[in-house]
Design a protein around this motif. Structure first.
Motif, PDB file in Angstrom:
ATOM      1  N   ALA A 135       0.862  -1.182   0.000  1.00 32.57           N
ATOM      2  CA  ALA A 135       0.000   0.000   0.000  1.00 32.57           C
ATOM      3  C   ALA A 135       0.894   1.227   0.000  1.00 32.57           C
ATOM      4  O   ALA A 135       1.913   1.263   0.690  1.00 32.57           O
ATOM      5  N   ALA A 136       0.503   2.228  -0.770  1.00 34.43           N
ATOM      6  CA  ALA A 136       1.248   3.488  -0.819  1.00 34.43           C
ATOM      7  C   ALA A 136       0.295   4.647  -0.553  1.00 34.43           C
ATOM      8  O   ALA A 136      -0.841   4.652  -1.039  1.00 34.43           O
ATOM      9  N   ILE A 137       0.752   5.601   0.235  1.00 40.39           N
ATOM     10  CA  ILE A 137      -0.050   6.780   0.577  1.00 40.39           C
ATOM     11  C   ILE A 137       0.790   8.012   0.263  1.00 40.39           C
ATOM     12  O   ILE A 137       1.907   8.162   0.769  1.00 40.39           O
ATOM     13  N   LYS A 138       0.246   8.910  -0.543  1.00 41.44           N
ATOM     14  CA  LYS A 138       0.987  10.114  -0.912  1.00 41.44           C
ATOM     15  C   LYS A 138       1.003  11.076   0.263  1.00 41.44           C
ATOM     16  O   LYS A 138      -0.020  11.323   0.909  1.00 41.44           O
ATOM     17  N   ILE A 139       2.187  11.621   0.546  1.00 45.50           N
ATOM     18  CA  ILE A 139       2.359  12.461   1.731  1.00 45.50           C
ATOM     19  C   ILE A 139       2.969  13.811   1.377  1.00 45.50           C
ATOM     20  O   ILE A 139       3.668  13.949   0.369  1.00 45.50           O
ATOM     21  N   VAL A 140       2.691  14.770   2.240  1.00 42.25           N
ATOM     22  CA  VAL A 140       3.296  16.107   2.160  1.00 42.25           C
ATOM     23  C   VAL A 140       3.785  16.471   3.552  1.00 42.25           C
ATOM     24  O   VAL A 140       3.265  15.975   4.555  1.00 42.25           O
ATOM     25  N   PRO A 141       4.791  17.346   3.644  1.00 39.29           N
ATOM     26  CA  PRO A 141       5.279  17.752   4.964  1.00 39.29           C
ATOM     27  C   PRO A 141       4.331  18.740   5.618  1.00 39.29           C
ATOM     28  O   PRO A 141       3.602  19.476   4.940  1.00 39.29           O
ATOM     29  N   ALA A 142       4.357  18.771   6.951  1.00 37.19           N
ATOM     30  CA  ALA A 142       3.475  19.668   7.692  1.00 37.19           C
ATOM     31  C   ALA A 142       4.205  20.243   8.901  1.00 37.19           C
ATOM     32  O   ALA A 142       5.110  19.624   9.456  1.00 37.19           O
TER      33      ALA A 142
END
Length: 451
Positions: free
Chosen positions: A379-386
């Protein structure tokens, strides 16, 4: 409530509620002032993973885990490379176990010790949390307890905008501003600033922590630096304004927290070229800036079914996958196609990681913790920094008293959580899991115990 006003005014109904409840337990009258009518779901306590370190707690003893406050201090100083305020670190380490036991015994909050994986930097399993592992659940317990306490009044929505002091320099009142712009003066001998930091103030973020200024802010809109503004007017000293908690695992699609348990259970992070770019286990806070420095400031967390199942214990993770943010594939090639990442890069990285996990090769980034061998389906989940919250603020002593530039306390003025300096040193790399919630709850507890 006496005709002279409450004994304590608390600004902020997050961790500040601990101060209100502790003060009420000691027979004091309290007014809590909260700016957001949606605070039970929208403040930084509610948005946390409810991890509270407790060094030497009875849960640790029951699990035969040897830990001491000094061990915790040593971990903090090691993670911060000796830059954290050691005096404050020791005070919070000392109160950490009594705090979690008080939460369980006095407030009837059902806490449990997290033992299935270790957070980066902690040498012992010492993080305590609630079922669901979400701050909103913890805050619900605090709010219910405060509402049931006759000595506590909660004024919401209202914002504490000023503090008055007498000729001797001691607090004697607080000014509260209501949504219609009218103000009310509350006489009091003590004020706790529990308004969090300045994460929602874009100008201050750009000034003090430019490396993360382009990342999404994932916290309360009312974390605007009010405590710093009020403190400066009273001659208070501030420090560590470059310190913050980042997070490298915010779902781009759902804008919910994927969680770093995914990594600590064996997951990896790929950039948009399908490549790993560091040791993910160093910490989710500092990895936010690393992710922000990658192309388009985006990446993918890759896990497998065993990791997925383990992470379902976290409310944030469940909310993320229920939103449809996870992309599944039966092979590394299919994973590359589903995510749009280069097939050769993804296949090479996953094959290499399997070798590192088996001990066949050494990770060139220095990662040594691979809980198991990643295997399909993936499974892959697209992420962004926060940016989650800032970690610098007003300088306080071991009783949470705010200090002047000459290190003398301002009589009757206290600060906790992001309104005060934390124990993460400078930047993002010193952050340990619980370094936000422990100063929020622990300093509030210490303040109310001293008043």
């Amino acid at each position: 409530m006496s005709e002279n006003g409450p004994d304590l005014v608390v600004a902020g109904a997050g961790g500040g509620l601990v101060a209100a409840l502790r003060a009420a337990e000691r027979g004091l009258d309290v007014v809590v002032v909260e700016a957001s009518e949606h605070f039970k779901r929208g403040n930084n306590t509610a948005m946390s993973t409810a991890m509270i370190p407790g060094a030497g707690s009875r849960w640790q003893r029951d699990a035969r885990i040897g830990d001491t406050p000094q061990n915790f201090v040593d971990d903090v100083m090691r993670k911060t490379k000796g830059t954290a305020d050691e005096r404050l670190t020791a005070a919070l380490a000392d109160v950490s176990a009594p705090l979690v036991e008080w939460l369980a015994d006095h407030l009837r909050i059902p806490l449990e010790l997290v033992t299935e994986f270790a957070y980066p930097g902690h040498s012992s399993f010492r993080c305590h949390t609630v079922e669901g592992r979400h701050g909103s659940i913890l805050l619900d317990y605090l709010v219910r307890a405060a509402n049931a306490e006759p000595r506590i009044d909660i004024l919401v929505p209202a914002r504490l905008t000023d503090i008055s002091i007498d000729v001797d320099g001691a607090v004697n009142g607080a000014t509260v501003t209501l949504p219609d712009g009218t103000t009310e003066s509350i006489p009091t001998r003590a004020v706790l600033l529990a308004t969090n930091g300045y994460g929602a103030n874009t100008d201050m973020v750009s000034e003090h922590i430019p490396e993360i200024s382009a990342a999404r802010y994932h916290g309360s809109e009312y974390s605007a630096g009010d405590a710093l503004t009020i403190g400066a007017r009273l001659g208070a000293k501030s420090k560590y304004l470059d310190a913050y908690q980042g997070h490298a695992a915010l779902s781009k699609k759902a804008t919910t927290l994927v969680g770093w348990a995914t990594v600590m259970h064996g997951g990896i992070v790929l950039d948009l070229d399908g490549r790993r770019f560091g040791d993910e286990t160093t910490g989710y806070s500092e990895y936010a800036a690393r992710l922000a420095a990658q192309r388009e400031s985006e990446g993918w967390i890759v896990i497998d079914r065993p990791i997925y199942d383990k992470c379902l214990a976290f409310t944030d993770f469940r909310q993320t996958v229920e939103s449809g943010a996870a992309t599944w594939a039966d092979s590394s090639a299919e994973l590359a196609d589903a995510t749009g990442l280069p097939r050769d890069a993804v296949e090479q990285e996953l094959a290499a990681v399997r070798g590192y996990a088996r001990g066949e090769e050494r990770d060139p980034f220095g990662r040594t913790s691979f809980e198991h061998v990643l295997g399909a389906p993936y499974a892959a989940i697209k992420i962004v920094p926060a940016l989650f919250h800032t970690q610098g603020g007003l300088v306080v002593d071991e009783h949470a008293r705010v200090l002047r530039a000459d290190d003398r306390p301002i009589d009757g003025l206290f600060a906790s959580g992001g309104a005060a300096i934390g124990i993460s040193g400078h930047g993002a790399a010193g952050y340990l899991a619980g370094n936000g919630l422990l100063p929020a709850l622990g300093l509030a507890y210490l303040a109310a115990s001293f008043i």
